[in-house]
Design an enzyme around this catalytic site. Sequence first.
Site, short mmCIF file in Angstrom:
data_model
loop_
_atom_site.label_atom_id
_atom_site.label_comp_id
_atom_site.label_asym_id
_atom_site.label_seq_id
_atom_site.Cartn_x
_atom_site.Cartn_y
_atom_site.Cartn_z
N TYR A 49 -0.91 7.98 -9.20
CA TYR A 49 -2.26 8.69 -9.32
C TYR A 49 -2.97 9.18 -7.75
O TYR A 49 -2.52 8.68 -6.97
CB TYR A 49 -3.22 8.14 -10.43
CG TYR A 49 -3.95 6.97 -9.76
CD1 TYR A 49 -3.35 5.82 -9.49
CD2 TYR A 49 -5.24 7.11 -9.65
CE1 TYR A 49 -4.09 4.67 -8.78
CE2 TYR A 49 -5.99 6.03 -8.99
CZ TYR A 49 -5.40 4.67 -8.65
OH TYR A 49 -6.11 3.72 -8.21
N LYS B 12 0.39 4.18 -4.65
CA LYS B 12 -0.68 4.25 -5.61
C LYS B 12 -0.42 4.32 -7.12
O LYS B 12 -0.37 5.46 -7.55
CB LYS B 12 -1.54 5.52 -5.29
CG LYS B 12 -2.98 5.51 -5.57
CD LYS B 12 -3.75 6.43 -4.73
CE LYS B 12 -5.34 6.58 -5.38
NZ LYS B 12 -6.05 5.37 -5.42
N GLU C 213 -7.72 -6.23 1.21
CA GLU C 213 -8.42 -4.90 1.04
C GLU C 213 -9.44 -5.09 -0.27
O GLU C 213 -9.17 -6.35 -0.91
CB GLU C 213 -7.67 -3.48 0.61
CG GLU C 213 -6.79 -3.71 -0.57
CD GLU C 213 -5.76 -2.42 -0.68
OE1 GLU C 213 -6.22 -1.61 -0.12
OE2 GLU C 213 -4.80 -2.57 -1.44
N LEU D 191 -3.48 -0.19 0.25
CA LEU D 191 -3.18 1.08 0.22
C LEU D 191 -3.66 1.85 1.53
O LEU D 191 -4.76 1.76 1.95
CB LEU D 191 -3.96 1.69 -0.86
CG LEU D 191 -3.91 3.19 -1.15
CD1 LEU D 191 -2.15 3.48 -1.96
CD2 LEU D 191 -4.93 3.80 -2.12
#
Length: 287
Positions: free
Chosen positions: A33, A151, A183, A207
Amino acid sequence: MNRTVYLNGCYLPESEASISIFDRGFLMADAVYEVTPVLSGNLIELDGHLQRLQLSLDALELPNPLAISDWRQLHRQLVDINHLVDGLIYLQVTRGAAADRDFIFPDSTHTSPTVVAFTQSKPGLANNPLAETGMKIISLDDLRWGRCDIKTTQLLYPALAKRLARKAGADDAWLVRDGTITEGTSNNAYILKDGKLITRYTENAILSGVTRATVLRLAAEAGIPIEERPFTLQEALSADEAFLTSASTFIMPVVEINGQPIGTGKPGPQTRHLRARYLAACRASMS
Ligand code: PLP
């Protein structure tokens, strides 16, 4: 609400959009996505999101169902049809619905991907009050899989981590793996120490944020020294400032981690400066 959404080439009311129970996105999170922000009806950093979509699709051997120009048109169309002013466009591509549930990837010549996209209205997206007060963060073990650079829609652990953060009276969580912060649940993590900006380099554990890339460019242009390296929770706790970035929050100050104030406990001057620069760059890209 009855938005117009996009499903496999058609624009239709959300109440009429349906997909098969055999869709691999539903059964296995076999899907990727992207989320692109919209400010004053303008798409922000769309090309960066479409480039990363391609990387995610390639990593999962999923053919891109649309050309870049079609993706651009689809995004524009959704903004226009839904009169979206400030908000987000969500897109998802799944491997589609094969005849039966099976772990083995179906032959892509017989099973076509499912493509879904929709708008989410967020009035005042760039004026989030949290930018003034700053966010409170907790740290949690990073229990996600090893390919966080893709992702995918496997978002159960981030959702659980956000739930644990809320239960602890915080706004979000940063994740710790092998002694360093990777993260946030849905954002990239940064600290500032002695004027230097420190953030993890891109690798499988995080990411590669579209916002991150622009923020690093703007920081370099502003003469801020950048160190791309992992940092520990202890370093974050003793930082002068901390912040996070994502397409939906842009740059958000982090003022507290595990109940301990970072720096003065208020959004710091460099974070404020970078946020202002980022939003100015977005506005400039609209004109
Ligand atoms: N890291 C994770 C795990 C995310 O889910 C996101 C955004 O959803 C980001 C980082 C930030 O990426 P971007 O700036 O492209 O939104």
